[in-house]
Design a protein around this motif. Structure first.
Motif, PDB file in Angstrom:
ATOM      1  N   ILE A   1      70.221   3.231  43.354  1.00 18.95           N
ATOM      2  CA  ILE A   1      69.120   3.645  43.399  1.00 18.95           C
ATOM      3  C   ILE A   1      67.954   3.315  42.483  1.00 18.95           C
ATOM      4  N   LEU A   2      68.005   3.319  41.184  1.00 17.54           N
ATOM      5  CA  LEU A   2      67.363   3.206  40.305  1.00 17.54           C
ATOM      6  C   LEU A   2      66.992   1.564  40.172  1.00 17.54           C
ATOM      7  N   PHE A   3      67.993   0.686  40.274  1.00 20.49           N
ATOM      8  CA  PHE A   3      67.793  -0.618  40.432  1.00 20.49           C
ATOM      9  C   PHE A   3      67.180  -1.078  41.757  1.00 20.49           C
ATOM     10  N   ARG A   4      67.269  -0.366  42.888  1.00 20.74           N
ATOM     11  CA  ARG A   4      66.514  -0.574  44.007  1.00 20.74           C
ATOM     12  C   ARG A   4      65.025  -0.324  43.855  1.00 20.74           C
ATOM     13  N   LEU A   5      64.757   0.713  43.124  1.00 28.26           N
ATOM     14  CA  LEU A   5      63.335   1.162  42.738  1.00 28.26           C
ATOM     15  C   LEU A   5      62.885   0.197  41.736  1.00 28.26           C
ATOM     16  N   TYR A   6      63.320  -0.389  40.970  1.00 23.53           N
ATOM     17  CA  TYR A   6      63.068  -1.250  40.085  1.00 23.53           C
ATOM     18  C   TYR A   6      62.475  -2.567  40.718  1.00 23.53           C
ATOM     19  N   ALA A   7      63.123  -3.042  41.549  1.00 26.90           N
ATOM     20  CA  ALA A   7      62.970  -4.011  42.547  1.00 26.90           C
ATOM     21  C   ALA A   7      61.591  -3.891  43.411  1.00 26.90           C
TER      22      ALA A   7
ATOM     23  N   ARG B   1      63.469  13.784  36.253  1.00 26.29           N
ATOM     24  CA  ARG B   1      61.934  13.122  35.986  1.00 26.29           C
ATOM     25  C   ARG B   1      62.147  11.524  35.940  1.00 26.29           C
ATOM     26  N   LEU B   2      63.266  10.985  36.503  1.00 22.68           N
ATOM     27  CA  LEU B   2      63.453   9.401  36.511  1.00 22.68           C
ATOM     28  C   LEU B   2      62.803   8.976  37.705  1.00 22.68           C
ATOM     29  N   ILE B   3      62.459   9.709  38.702  1.00 23.52           N
ATOM     30  CA  ILE B   3      61.826   9.199  39.927  1.00 23.52           C
ATOM     31  C   ILE B   3      60.782  10.180  40.317  1.00 23.52           C
ATOM     32  N   GLU B   4      59.854   9.888  41.123  1.00 22.06           N
ATOM     33  CA  GLU B   4      58.962  10.761  41.620  1.00 22.06           C
ATOM     34  C   GLU B   4      58.916  10.749  43.055  1.00 22.06           C
ATOM     35  N   ARG B   5      58.664  11.895  43.704  1.00 19.81           N
ATOM     36  CA  ARG B   5      58.676  11.896  45.048  1.00 19.81           C
ATOM     37  C   ARG B   5      57.282  12.237  45.774  1.00 19.81           C
ATOM     38  N   THR B   6      56.656  11.547  46.617  1.00 13.00           N
ATOM     39  CA  THR B   6      55.598  12.002  47.351  1.00 13.00           C
ATOM     40  C   THR B   6      55.500  12.295  48.557  1.00 13.00           C
ATOM     41  N   ASP B   7      55.268  13.616  48.828  1.00 13.94           N
ATOM     42  CA  ASP B   7      55.305  13.956  50.381  1.00 13.94           C
ATOM     43  C   ASP B   7      53.980  14.066  50.818  1.00 13.94           C
TER      44      ASP B   7
END
Length: 125
Positions: free
Chosen positions: A46-52, A84-90
């Motif tokens: 998931i983290l590497f996908r969000l880096y890309a 707190r490694l990712i942020e979620r926007t709803d």
């Protein structure tokens, strides 16, 4: 290291030195905390996908990671958000529209992960 002594390579001799390495705020405790943040089969993908791709919806993440269940994806996304490694926007829309992105803290983790990748590549098996 030219002429410098590294306290990280010495066996701690005094209680103070031991505490710096092994105490509740010591080096080992901090590294263990980071490792725990990434524990779980799907957190690193998931983290590497969000880096890309800086912003992704959960459906995109699930498509890119065959084999992950919706339940596991949701669980790992929640844990990464708690750490707190990712942020979620709803967006508060129907149908539900939610996007995920790396937080600043998550982006700062990238060099650590790339160093781990380089270490692994240099030391196969």
């Amino acid at each position: 290291m030219t002429g410098e002594t590294s306290t990280h390579l010495k066996v701690p001799a005094t209680d103070e030195e031991r505490s710096a390495c092994l105490g509740p705020e010591g080096s080992a405790a901090h590294v263990i905390r980071v490792v725990r943040m990434m524990q779980g089969r799907w957190k690193l993908p998931i983290l590497f996908r969000l880096y890309a791709d800086p912003v992704l919806r959960s459906s995109q993440l699930r498509r890119d990671m065959p084999g992950i269940s919706q339940k596991m994806l949701t669980q790992h996304l929640r844990e990464l958000e708690q750490d707190r490694l990712i942020e979620r926007t709803d967006f508060g829309e129907k149908p539900l529209r939610v996007e995920y992105r790396l937080s600043e803290r998550g982006r700062r983790l990238l060099p650590v992960l790339m160093a781990a990748r380089a270490f692994s590549a240099e030391h196969p098996g």
